[in-house]
Design an enzyme around this catalytic site. Structure first.
Site, PDB file in Angstrom:
ATOM      1  N   TYR A  46       0.823  -1.215   0.000  1.00  0.00           N
ATOM      2  CA  TYR A  46       0.000   0.000   0.000  1.00  0.00           C
ATOM      3  C   TYR A  46       0.856   1.263   0.000  1.00  0.00           C
ATOM      4  O   TYR A  46       1.786   1.424   0.784  1.00  0.00           O
ATOM      5  CB  TYR A  46      -0.934   0.046   1.216  1.00  0.00           C
ATOM      6  CG  TYR A  46      -1.611   1.389   1.330  1.00  0.00           C
ATOM      7  CD1 TYR A  46      -2.676   1.706   0.496  1.00  0.00           C
ATOM      8  CD2 TYR A  46      -1.140   2.369   2.209  1.00  0.00           C
ATOM      9  CE1 TYR A  46      -3.274   2.962   0.547  1.00  0.00           C
ATOM     10  CE2 TYR A  46      -1.722   3.623   2.264  1.00  0.00           C
ATOM     11  CZ  TYR A  46      -2.792   3.916   1.430  1.00  0.00           C
ATOM     12  OH  TYR A  46      -3.370   5.166   1.455  1.00  0.00           O
ATOM     13  N   ASN A 191       1.606  10.917   6.676  1.00  0.00           N
ATOM     14  CA  ASN A 191       0.600   9.954   7.116  1.00  0.00           C
ATOM     15  C   ASN A 191       0.796   9.676   8.608  1.00  0.00           C
ATOM     16  O   ASN A 191       1.208   8.589   9.006  1.00  0.00           O
ATOM     17  CB  ASN A 191       0.752   8.679   6.284  1.00  0.00           C
ATOM     18  CG  ASN A 191      -0.412   7.718   6.413  1.00  0.00           C
ATOM     19  OD1 ASN A 191      -0.262   6.539   6.189  1.00  0.00           O
ATOM     20  ND2 ASN A 191      -1.583   8.219   6.770  1.00  0.00           N
ATOM     21  N   GLN A 279     -19.851  27.484  58.133  1.00  0.00           N
ATOM     22  CA  GLN A 279     -18.944  26.859  57.157  1.00  0.00           C
ATOM     23  C   GLN A 279     -19.105  27.574  55.815  1.00  0.00           C
ATOM     24  O   GLN A 279     -20.165  28.104  55.505  1.00  0.00           O
ATOM     25  CB  GLN A 279     -19.226  25.366  57.023  1.00  0.00           C
ATOM     26  CG  GLN A 279     -20.650  25.010  56.668  1.00  0.00           C
ATOM     27  CD  GLN A 279     -20.872  23.500  56.602  1.00  0.00           C
ATOM     28  OE1 GLN A 279     -19.979  22.717  56.878  1.00  0.00           O
ATOM     29  NE2 GLN A 279     -22.082  23.111  56.213  1.00  0.00           N
ATOM     30  N   ASN A 315       1.810   4.621   7.988  1.00  0.00           N
ATOM     31  CA  ASN A 315       1.313   3.345   7.465  1.00  0.00           C
ATOM     32  C   ASN A 315       1.784   3.165   6.020  1.00  0.00           C
ATOM     33  O   ASN A 315       1.726   4.120   5.241  1.00  0.00           O
ATOM     34  CB  ASN A 315      -0.224   3.336   7.508  1.00  0.00           C
ATOM     35  CG  ASN A 315      -0.813   2.056   6.956  1.00  0.00           C
ATOM     36  OD1 ASN A 315      -0.561   0.984   7.480  1.00  0.00           O
ATOM     37  ND2 ASN A 315      -1.603   2.171   5.899  1.00  0.00           N
ATOM     38  N   LYS A 387     -17.026  46.002  38.716  1.00  0.00           N
ATOM     39  CA  LYS A 387     -18.228  45.546  38.011  1.00  0.00           C
ATOM     40  C   LYS A 387     -17.923  45.178  36.560  1.00  0.00           C
ATOM     41  O   LYS A 387     -18.380  44.156  36.041  1.00  0.00           O
ATOM     42  CB  LYS A 387     -19.318  46.612  38.082  1.00  0.00           C
ATOM     43  CG  LYS A 387     -20.628  46.180  37.446  1.00  0.00           C
ATOM     44  CD  LYS A 387     -21.699  47.249  37.583  1.00  0.00           C
ATOM     45  CE  LYS A 387     -22.222  47.322  39.003  1.00  0.00           C
ATOM     46  NZ  LYS A 387     -23.037  46.127  39.351  1.00  0.00           N
ATOM     47  N   GLU A 416     -12.984  10.968   1.680  1.00  0.00           N
ATOM     48  CA  GLU A 416     -12.008  10.340   0.781  1.00  0.00           C
ATOM     49  C   GLU A 416     -12.556   9.051   0.176  1.00  0.00           C
ATOM     50  O   GLU A 416     -12.116   7.953   0.485  1.00  0.00           O
ATOM     51  CB  GLU A 416     -10.688  10.105   1.559  1.00  0.00           C
ATOM     52  CG  GLU A 416      -9.458   9.883   0.725  1.00  0.00           C
ATOM     53  CD  GLU A 416      -9.159   8.405   0.535  1.00  0.00           C
ATOM     54  OE1 GLU A 416      -9.232   7.943  -0.628  1.00  0.00           O
ATOM     55  OE2 GLU A 416      -8.858   7.735   1.534  1.00  0.00           O
ATOM     56  N   ASN A 419     -13.348   5.755   1.911  1.00  0.00           N
ATOM     57  CA  ASN A 419     -12.258   4.975   2.517  1.00  0.00           C
ATOM     58  C   ASN A 419     -12.103   5.370   3.980  1.00  0.00           C
ATOM     59  O   ASN A 419     -12.020   4.523   4.867  1.00  0.00           O
ATOM     60  CB  ASN A 419     -10.959   5.226   1.743  1.00  0.00           C
ATOM     61  CG  ASN A 419      -9.770   4.523   2.383  1.00  0.00           C
ATOM     62  OD1 ASN A 419      -9.809   3.318   2.638  1.00  0.00           O
ATOM     63  ND2 ASN A 419      -8.711   5.274   2.659  1.00  0.00           N
TER      64      ASN A 419
END
Length: 541
Positions: A46, A191, A279, A315, A387, A416, A419
Site C-alpha cells: 500500500y 501519514n 462553614q 502506514n 463591576k 475520501e 475509505n
C-alpha cells in the site's frame, strides 16, 4: 520525549540533536532497504506500489514509485484558514522526526536530519489550521512541512527567523539543497498524527500552568473572603482518598499556610460569627472534591499524549527484523481527539468555578464584609469598582463551556471516497483546545485582578492598611506582588489596587496579566512555577 522536553525545544529553543546511536541509524537504513526491495521486485504494498486511499486497488509500476511520493505533496497542499502558531509547527516537525527514529517508517535519515536542521535554523513552515480530519493522520498540515523542508517549490512559505519568505529561498540561504522523496517517504512524512499531537502537547502543558494559576487565584480569593482552611484538612481527604482530591486539598492548604487573612480552624474547632455561615459556601468548601477529578483527568490526558509523541504513527510500518510490512491505522488520531475534547470540557468546568468565586467576592451579601463590587473610595459616588471586570469574566465563561462540547463524534462518514468512513477530527479538536486554553488565560487574568483588589480591601479591614503583604500567606505574596508589578500599580498603605475607576485602563491590565501567565521569564510565571511543577510531576505518581 516528554511534554516538558518538547516545550523546552520549541518554545525555549533548547538545543536538539539527532542521536548517534548506531542501532537507530541502522534500523532506519534497513527499513529503507526493505522498501527498495519491494519496489525492485514489484511487490504489492500500500502507498508504495499502489495509489492511495480509495484508489489503492490500482497498482503502479516500480518506475513511478518515487514520482508517486513527490506527487503526494502537490495534491495535498489544500490547507485553509489562519496559520497555526509557529511553536505548534516546530513541535510537529520535532514529533515527526521522533517518530521516524523508531526505524519502522522507511524514510532516510537525510529527511529526518533536515527536519531537525530546520528547527535549529528557525525555518518554520507556515501551516494552515484547516485541512485534516485526523483519520489518515494529518495529511494536509504535514504536507506543508515536507514541502517546506524539501524545498518542493516557491508556493510553500516559511517563517525564517521572523521573516516570511518562500521555503526555497530560506533553504538556499542556509545552503540546503532541494530534496526529492524516494518510495514510501511521502507517506512517512504526512501519514501521521504529529500535527494534532504537537498542538495537544502545548495545550496540555499550558493547562498545567493555568491550573496552577487557578489554584493561586483561589488561594487569594479564600483570603479575600476570610475563608476557612478546615475543608482542606488531610483527615477529610483520607476518608475519601481520591488522588486528585487529596492533591488539590494539600496544594491549597500549602498555599494558605501562615496566612493571617483566613479563619484558621485546622485544630477542628468551630465558631459562630454574627451573620456569617459557620462553614463556607461550596465554591470554597468543596474545592478539592470539585477540582480533584479535573487534575486526575489532565494527568490521564498528558499520559495519552506522551504515548502518541513517542509512537510510530504512519502506514504501513516495517518490521525489519522479520522482513515484513504491516498495514494498519496507527495514523488514526482518536486518542488525541477524545483527549482534547476532554481537556476543553475540563477547562470549561474549571472556568465556571472561577466565575462563581468572582461572583461571591464582589457581592457584599456573600463576601463576609467586603463592599459591593469591591469599591474602595466611597467618597467618589460614581465609582463602580470591579463591576466591568466581572462582566468580562461572565462573557468568557460561557464561551469556554461551549468549547467543552465534543468534536470527535461530528466526523463525516464519507471522507475520501468512503475509505476514511470513520475519522477522528483530532487536529480540529487540538486546534479548539489551543483556542480554549488561550481564552482561559483571559479569564484567569480577570480573576486575579479582582482577587488582588479583594485582598487589599480585606487587609484594610483586618490591619488598617491596603498593603496586604504582611497578612497574606507566604506562598501567595509573590503572586500578589508580581501582579501589582506587571500592571504598574505600586503597593501602598493608603490605596488599594483600584481606588477610583478613572485611574487605570483595566483592559490593558487584563492583557498584561494574560501575556505573563505562560511567559517563563515573567515574575508571575515564576510565582506559580513551583505549583505548576508539582502538578506536572504528579502525573507520574
Amino acid at each position: 520525549l516528554t511534554i516538558e522536553k518538547v516545550i523546552r525545544i520549541v518554545r525555549q529553543k533548547y538545543p536538539v540533536e539527532i542521536t548517534n546511536d548506531f542501532n537507530v541509524h541502522k534500523k532506519m537504513a534497513d527499513s529503507c532497504e526493505y522498501i527498495r526491495k519491494v519496489v525492485d521486485e514489484s511487490q504489492p504494498l500500500y502507498g508504495v506500489t499502489t495509489l492511495f486511499g480509495g484508489m489503492a486497488h490500482r497498482q503502479i509500476s516500480c518506475s513511478q514509485a518515487s514520482e508517486l511520493q513527490n506527487n503526494l505533496v502537490y495534491f495535498h497542499k489544500t490547507g485553509a484558514g489562519a496559520y497555526v502558531p509557529l511553536e505548534d509547527a516546530r513541535a510537529a516537525m520535532l514529533l515527526r522526526a521522533n517518530s521516524h527514529l523508531i526505524g519502522v517508517s522507511g524514510i532516510r535519515m537525510e529527511i529526518t536530519d533536515r527536519l531537525i536542521k530546520c528547527i535549529k535554523e528557525q525555518i518554520t513552515p507556515l501551516i494552515p489550521e484547516f485541512g485534516s480530519v485526523g483519520a489518515s493522520g494529518d495529511l494536509v498540515p504535514l504536507t506543508y512541512i515536507v514541502g517546506s523542508i524539501c524545498g518542493t517549490n516557491k508556493s510553500f512559505k516559511v517563517n525564517f527567523r521572523g521573516q516570511k519568505m518562500d521555503a526555497t529561498d530560506a533553504l538556499e540561504q542556509m545552503d540546503l539543497k532541494r530534496l526529492y522523496l524516494q518510495p514510501k517517504e511521502g507517506l512517512a512524512m504526512i501519514n501521521g498524527t504529529s500535527m494534532m499531537t504537537a498542538s495537544a502537547t502545548i495545550a496540555v502543558y499550558d493547562l498545567y500552568i493555568l491550573f496552577a494559576a487557578t489554584l493561586h487565584a483561589h488561594a487569594l480569593a479564600i483570603q479575600a473572603l476570610h475563608g476557612n482552611n478546615q475543608p482542606f484538612h488531610p483527615f477529610l481527604h483520607e476518608m475519601k482518598p481520591h488522588h486528585g482530591q487529596k492533591l488539590i486539598a494539600s496544594t491549597i492548604l500549602n498555599l494558605l499556610s501562615d496566612s493571617k487573612m483566613i479563619n484558621d480552624h485546622l485544630d477542628g474547632t468551630h465558631n459562630m460569627r454574627q451573620n456569617v455561615l459557620i462553614q463556607d459556601r461550596y465554591s470554597i468548601r468543596a474545592m478539592p472534591q470539585y477540582l480533584g477529578p479535573f487534575i486526575e483527568g489532565l494527568h490521564e490526558i498528558a499520559r495519552a499524549v506522551e504515548v502518541e509523541i513517542n509512537s510510530a504513527n504512519d502506514n504501513p510500518l516495517i518490521d525489519v527484523e522479520n522482513q515484513r510490512a504491516y498495514a494498519g491505522a496507527n495514523f488514526f488520531g482518536e486518542y488525541i481527539s477524545t483527549a482534547m475534547d476532554r481537556l476543553r470540557y475540563i477547562v470549561g468546568l474549571i472556568s465556571k468555578h472561577l466565575d462563581v468565586q468572582i461572583a461571591q467576592t464582589v457581592a457584599s451579601e456573600f463576601s463576609n464584609g467586603l463592599p459591593d463590587c469591591l469599591i474602595s473610595n466611597p467618597q467618589r459616588e460614581v465609582n463602580m469598582g470591579v463591576k466591568g471586570l466581572q462582566l468580562c469574566a461572565n462573557s468568557i465563561m460561557p464561551y469556554l463551556l461551549f468549547f467543552g462540547n465534543s468534536i470527535a463524534d461530528r466526523y463525516s462518514t464519507h471522507a475520501e471516497q468512503y475509505n476514511q468512513n470513520i475519522n477522528s477530527m483530532g487536529h480540529v479538536s487540538a486546534n479548539l483546545a489551543r483556542h480554549s486554553v488561550s481564552t482561559m488565560k483571559q479569564l484567569i487574568s480577570v480573576a486575579l485582578l479582582i482577587f488582588v483588589q479583594g485582598v487589599d480591601l480585606r487587609s484594610k479591614l483586618i490591619g488598617n492598611t491596603y498593603d496586604a503583604r504582611n497578612l497574606l500567606s507566604t506562598n501567595t505574596v509573590r503572586t500578589y506582588e508580581s501582579i501589582r508589578e506587571i500592571v504598574k500599580v505600586p503597593i501602598s498603605d493608603d490605596k488599594p489596587y483600584i481606588w477610583n475607576d478613572d485611574e487605570q485602563a483595566l483592559d490593558e491590565h487584563i492583557t498584561l496579566i494574560a501575556d505573563n501567565l505562560t511567559d517563563e521569564n515573567s515574575s508571575l510565571f515564576k510565582a506559580i512555577q513551583m505549583t505548576a511543577k508539582y502538578l506536572l510531576n504528579d502525573r507520574h505518581q
